[in-house]
Design a protein around this motif. Structure first.
Motif, PDB file in Angstrom:
ATOM      1  N   ALA A  14      19.517  -2.699  30.886  1.00 41.84           N
ATOM      2  CA  ALA A  14      20.870  -2.523  31.414  1.00 41.84           C
ATOM      3  C   ALA A  14      21.566  -1.330  30.761  1.00 41.84           C
ATOM      4  CB  ALA A  14      21.683  -3.796  31.206  1.00 41.84           C
ATOM      5  N   GLU A  15      21.403  -1.200  29.438  1.00 39.86           N
ATOM      6  CA  GLU A  15      22.014  -0.069  28.750  1.00 39.86           C
ATOM      7  C   GLU A  15      21.395   1.248  29.201  1.00 39.86           C
ATOM      8  OE1 GLU A  15      21.845  -0.641  24.571  1.00 39.86           O
ATOM      9  OE2 GLU A  15      23.162  -2.390  24.596  1.00 39.86           O
ATOM     10  N   ALA A  16      20.071   1.269  29.363  1.00 38.64           N
ATOM     11  CA  ALA A  16      19.398   2.481  29.822  1.00 38.64           C
ATOM     12  C   ALA A  16      19.873   2.858  31.223  1.00 38.64           C
ATOM     13  CB  ALA A  16      17.890   2.292  29.801  1.00 38.64           C
ATOM     14  N   ALA A  17      20.021   1.858  32.093  1.00 38.47           N
ATOM     15  CA  ALA A  17      20.499   2.124  33.451  1.00 38.47           C
ATOM     16  C   ALA A  17      21.908   2.697  33.415  1.00 38.47           C
ATOM     17  CB  ALA A  17      20.462   0.846  34.279  1.00 38.47           C
ATOM     18  N   GLY A  18      22.751   2.160  32.541  1.00 34.87           N
ATOM     19  CA  GLY A  18      24.106   2.669  32.419  1.00 34.87           C
ATOM     20  C   GLY A  18      24.142   4.111  31.947  1.00 34.87           C
ATOM     21  N   VAL A  19      23.257   4.439  31.000  1.00 40.96           N
ATOM     22  CA  VAL A  19      23.177   5.812  30.498  1.00 40.96           C
ATOM     23  C   VAL A  19      22.791   6.770  31.614  1.00 40.96           C
ATOM     24  CG1 VAL A  19      21.823   7.353  29.023  1.00 40.96           C
ATOM     25  CG2 VAL A  19      22.694   5.199  28.103  1.00 40.96           C
ATOM     26  N   LEU A  20      21.773   6.410  32.411  1.00 39.52           N
ATOM     27  CA  LEU A  20      21.322   7.314  33.462  1.00 39.52           C
ATOM     28  C   LEU A  20      22.336   7.427  34.600  1.00 39.52           C
ATOM     29  CD1 LEU A  20      18.733   7.173  31.780  1.00 39.52           C
ATOM     30  CD2 LEU A  20      17.435   7.225  33.911  1.00 39.52           C
ATOM     31  N   LYS A  21      23.042   6.335  34.889  1.00 41.42           N
ATOM     32  CA  LYS A  21      24.109   6.426  35.894  1.00 41.42           C
ATOM     33  C   LYS A  21      25.201   7.390  35.441  1.00 41.42           C
ATOM     34  CE  LYS A  21      23.550   1.840  37.970  1.00 41.42           C
ATOM     35  NZ  LYS A  21      24.110   0.461  38.084  1.00 41.42           N
ATOM     36  N   SER A  22      25.555   7.298  34.172  1.00 37.74           N
ATOM     37  CA  SER A  22      26.575   8.196  33.637  1.00 37.74           C
ATOM     38  C   SER A  22      26.105   9.646  33.653  1.00 37.74           C
ATOM     39  CB  SER A  22      26.945   7.790  32.204  1.00 37.74           C
ATOM     40  OG  SER A  22      27.520   6.499  32.178  1.00 37.74           O
ATOM     41  N   SER A  23      24.813   9.844  33.448  1.00 45.19           N
ATOM     42  CA  SER A  23      24.281  11.206  33.409  1.00 45.19           C
ATOM     43  C   SER A  23      24.376  11.886  34.770  1.00 45.19           C
ATOM     44  CB  SER A  23      22.833  11.205  32.924  1.00 45.19           C
ATOM     45  OG  SER A  23      21.937  10.726  33.921  1.00 45.19           O
ATOM     46  N   VAL A  24      24.359  11.086  35.848  1.00 46.25           N
ATOM     47  CA  VAL A  24      24.506  11.656  37.188  1.00 46.25           C
ATOM     48  C   VAL A  24      25.878  12.302  37.324  1.00 46.25           C
ATOM     49  CG1 VAL A  24      24.538  11.186  39.658  1.00 46.25           C
ATOM     50  CG2 VAL A  24      22.914   9.974  38.196  1.00 46.25           C
ATOM     51  N   ARG A  25      26.899  11.566  36.914  1.00 44.24           N
ATOM     52  CA  ARG A  25      28.264  12.082  37.016  1.00 44.24           C
ATOM     53  C   ARG A  25      28.463  13.326  36.161  1.00 44.24           C
ATOM     54  NH1 ARG A  25      29.065   6.435  36.775  1.00 44.24           N
ATOM     55  NH2 ARG A  25      29.513   6.515  34.532  1.00 44.24           N
ATOM     56  N   ALA A  26      27.793  13.356  35.013  1.00 46.63           N
ATOM     57  CA  ALA A  26      27.941  14.492  34.099  1.00 46.63           C
ATOM     58  C   ALA A  26      27.000  15.645  34.447  1.00 46.63           C
ATOM     59  CB  ALA A  26      27.687  14.034  32.667  1.00 46.63           C
ATOM     60  N   GLY A  27      26.062  15.410  35.372  1.00 47.44           N
ATOM     61  CA  GLY A  27      25.101  16.449  35.738  1.00 47.44           C
ATOM     62  C   GLY A  27      24.185  16.846  34.600  1.00 47.44           C
ATOM     63  N   GLN A  28      23.825  15.871  33.743  1.00 49.24           N
ATOM     64  CA  GLN A  28      23.035  16.181  32.560  1.00 49.24           C
ATOM     65  C   GLN A  28      21.537  16.228  32.852  1.00 49.24           C
ATOM     66  OE1 GLN A  28      24.742  12.823  30.401  1.00 49.24           O
ATOM     67  NE2 GLN A  28      25.471  14.234  28.806  1.00 49.24           N
ATOM     68  N   ALA A  29      20.871  17.191  32.240  1.00 44.87           N
ATOM     69  CA  ALA A  29      19.405  17.256  32.259  1.00 44.87           C
ATOM     70  C   ALA A  29      18.884  16.315  31.175  1.00 44.87           C
ATOM     71  CB  ALA A  29      18.930  18.681  32.004  1.00 44.87           C
ATOM     72  N   GLY A  80       2.475  -5.228  35.654  1.00 43.25           N
ATOM     73  CA  GLY A  80       3.874  -5.210  36.080  1.00 43.25           C
ATOM     74  C   GLY A  80       4.640  -4.225  35.219  1.00 43.25           C
ATOM     75  N   ALA A  81       5.686  -3.641  35.774  1.00 40.50           N
ATOM     76  CA  ALA A  81       6.439  -2.645  35.013  1.00 40.50           C
ATOM     77  C   ALA A  81       7.856  -2.533  35.533  1.00 40.50           C
ATOM     78  CB  ALA A  81       5.740  -1.283  35.089  1.00 40.50           C
ATOM     79  N   THR A  82       8.745  -2.102  34.639  1.00 35.06           N
ATOM     80  CA  THR A  82      10.144  -1.851  34.978  1.00 35.06           C
ATOM     81  C   THR A  82      10.473  -0.403  34.626  1.00 35.06           C
ATOM     82  OG1 THR A  82      10.752  -4.149  34.534  1.00 35.06           O
ATOM     83  CG2 THR A  82      12.534  -2.534  34.555  1.00 35.06           C
ATOM     84  N   PHE A  83      11.130   0.267  35.555  1.00 37.84           N
ATOM     85  CA  PHE A  83      11.488   1.667  35.367  1.00 37.84           C
ATOM     86  C   PHE A  83      12.969   1.837  35.656  1.00 37.84           C
ATOM     87  CE2 PHE A  83       7.166   1.254  36.870  1.00 37.84           C
ATOM     88  CZ  PHE A  83       6.444   2.008  35.955  1.00 37.84           C
ATOM     89  N   VAL A  84      13.549   2.860  35.044  1.00 38.49           N
ATOM     90  CA  VAL A  84      14.919   3.254  35.373  1.00 38.49           C
ATOM     91  C   VAL A  84      14.833   4.654  35.979  1.00 38.49           C
ATOM     92  CG1 VAL A  84      17.269   3.595  34.574  1.00 38.49           C
ATOM     93  CG2 VAL A  84      15.809   1.893  33.459  1.00 38.49           C
ATOM     94  N   LEU A  85      15.251   4.775  37.227  1.00 35.67           N
ATOM     95  CA  LEU A  85      15.163   6.048  37.927  1.00 35.67           C
ATOM     96  C   LEU A  85      16.324   6.959  37.533  1.00 35.67           C
ATOM     97  CD1 LEU A  85      14.029   4.745  41.429  1.00 35.67           C
ATOM     98  CD2 LEU A  85      12.664   5.221  39.375  1.00 35.67           C
ATOM     99  N   ALA A  86      16.262   8.197  37.988  1.00 36.40           N
ATOM    100  CA  ALA A  86      17.216   9.213  37.544  1.00 36.40           C
ATOM    101  C   ALA A  86      18.664   8.841  37.822  1.00 36.40           C
ATOM    102  CB  ALA A  86      16.880  10.549  38.205  1.00 36.40           C
ATOM    103  N   ASP A  87      18.911   8.086  38.899  1.00 34.85           N
ATOM    104  CA  ASP A  87      20.286   7.715  39.248  1.00 34.85           C
ATOM    105  C   ASP A  87      20.725   6.393  38.633  1.00 34.85           C
ATOM    106  OD1 ASP A  87      18.814   5.906  40.684  1.00 34.85           O
ATOM    107  OD2 ASP A  87      19.680   6.394  42.640  1.00 34.85           O
ATOM    108  N   GLY A  88      19.885   5.828  37.752  1.00 38.16           N
ATOM    109  CA  GLY A  88      20.214   4.568  37.107  1.00 38.16           C
ATOM    110  C   GLY A  88      19.696   3.343  37.825  1.00 38.16           C
ATOM    111  N   THR A  89      19.042   3.523  38.966  1.00 39.45           N
ATOM    112  CA  THR A  89      18.451   2.389  39.686  1.00 39.45           C
ATOM    113  C   THR A  89      17.329   1.780  38.855  1.00 39.45           C
ATOM    114  OG1 THR A  89      18.925   3.371  41.836  1.00 39.45           O
ATOM    115  CG2 THR A  89      17.210   1.683  41.765  1.00 39.45           C
TER     116      THR A  89
END
Length: 402
Positions: free
Chosen positions: A24-39, A140-149
């Motif tokens: 959940a924390e990782a997803a939140g970080v990546l969602k925030s990175s979208v808004r900030a346009g971070q690489a 089985g695996a869990t991933f966090v995509l670039a947009d936080g999905t």
């Protein structure tokens, strides 16, 4: 563990560094990175930070070492679910009391490599011969995509992403498609006995012939590796099983001069092999795949290139499966670059592939990190657009392919 955000200075660049402790924390970080346009750059133990091309921009480092928990160990089902930032060696320690292990021995393991990083690099060690790569052990695996999905494949599916086997897709992606967060892995019985035969052989053709003889026999080795001077053949299982294999091996004419390593010498020999494959500061290391029968040709080509370039080289080969590692030492960056480019061309000419794992400073501008683009490049472009449409994950890692 709650995420920790710090700012670090690297040369003249300032970048944020965050260490999430849950999906959940990782997803939140990546969602925030979208808004900030971070690489983004995903980092674990850092054992594969130099693989491929250097990233062209990093605004935010997502540190996976906070994702280090064992979530479930189903002993009777022979499965384990673990967060991606756990080191492989730590997982093996946790599994051992139950008489279980993950039959996987990448060279970076003893340097602290994490499970997520190992999947992202598709690294594998000598036991690949018997058990395959890490992605072959993932159920089985869990991933966090670039947009936080958050996407899961295998096991309990929360979101099925267009039917992809995500573990296979992310294997070797070097962080270009998103973050590996959790893995569910298939376990095996922990061997109670191991044994390693050593045959002194400095000729690639003879090493290949001996390796083929072993593979044609009923020996069923766990690993067959050549380091340019010795052929190492590993067996494991029960004490009776390894003893029986050693007796059978003694009857093969190609192994008549082989001897068995003692207990202490056995592990030291395999760790020496791993260290050589990893390389050290100032080395250039490349990993290639090609048909096993091409080992003598590739060895001869390497010797010719090394002589002209004025560098030293070690060729380590998984002779039964055609995976070859070249470690270049000494000389200068120009010599390393010339040898890298020439040997890479030789491998590609024979239908193989090459990955740059480590480079001496100054090599990449002269030789590039990647060779000719593969025929699958359009597919890679399409996948990159689907999983990371803004190109924020590990930008430049596969340059100039995408």
């Amino acid at each position: 563990m709650a995420e920790e955000l710090v700012v670090e200075e690297v040369g003249t660049d300032t970048r944020a560094h965050v260490r999430p402790g849950s999906v959940a924390e990782a997803a939140g970080v990546l969602k925030s990175s979208v808004r900030a346009g971070q690489a983004l750059r995903f980092a674990g133990a850092g054992t594969s930070a130099d693989w491929g091309a250097r990233t062209t921009r990093t605004d935010l480092v997502v540190d996976t070492t906070g994702l280090d928990r064992l979530l479930r160990h189903e002993i009777e089902d022979w499965t384990v679910t673990v967060q991606s930032g756990m080191p492989l060696t730590r997982l093996q320690e946790l599994l051992a009391p139950a008489g279980q292990w993950l039959p996987y021995d990448p060279p970076a393991a003893s340097a602290g490599a994490t499970l997520g990083g190992l999947l992202a690099t598709a690294d594998a060690g000598p036991r690949r011969l018997a058990f395959g790569t890490l992605s072959d052990l993932v159920i089985g695996a869990t991933f966090v995509l670039a947009d936080g999905t958050v996407a899961r494949s295998g096991g309990q599916v929360i979101k099925n992403v267009a039917g992809y086997d995500l573990a296979k897709l992310f294997a070797g992606s070097l962080g270009a498609f998103g973050l590996v967060a959790e893995l569910t892995l298939r376990l095996h019985p922990l061997p109670t006995s191991t044994a390693t035969l050593v045959l002194a052989v400095d000729d690639a053709g003879q090493a290949l012939a001996a390796g083929r003889a072993v593979m044609r026999s009923p020996l069923e080795p766990a690993a067959v590796e050549w380091d340019g001077e010795r052929l190492l053949i590993r067996f494991h299982g029960t004490a009776d099983g390894t003893d029986a294999r050693l007796r059978l091996a003694a009857g093969l004419p190609e192994l008549a001069a082989a001897h068995v390593l003692g207990d202490g010498d056995e592990e030291a020999a395999w760790e020496r092999q791993a260290r050589s494959i990893r390389g050290s500061e100032g080395d250039t290391v490349v990993r290639a795949t090609a048909h096993p029968a091409q080992l003598p040709e590739l060895d001869t080509a390497l010797r010719n290139f090394v002589d002209r370039a004025g560098v030293e080289a070690t060729l380590i080969s998984s002779v039964a499966i055609g995976v070859h590692t070249v470690r270049l030492r000494g000389g200068d960056a120009e010599g390393h670059a010339a040898c890298l480019a020439a040997w890479r061309d030789a491998v590609h000419a024979r239908g193989g592939t090459v990955t740059l794992r480590r480079r001496r400073e100054g090599v990449e501008p002269q030789a590039g990190a990647w060779g000719p683009a593969p025929a699958t490049t359009p597919i890679l472009h399409a996948l990159k657009r689907q999983f990371d449409p803004d190109g924020r994950c590990a930008p430049g890692r596969f340059a100039p392919w995408f």
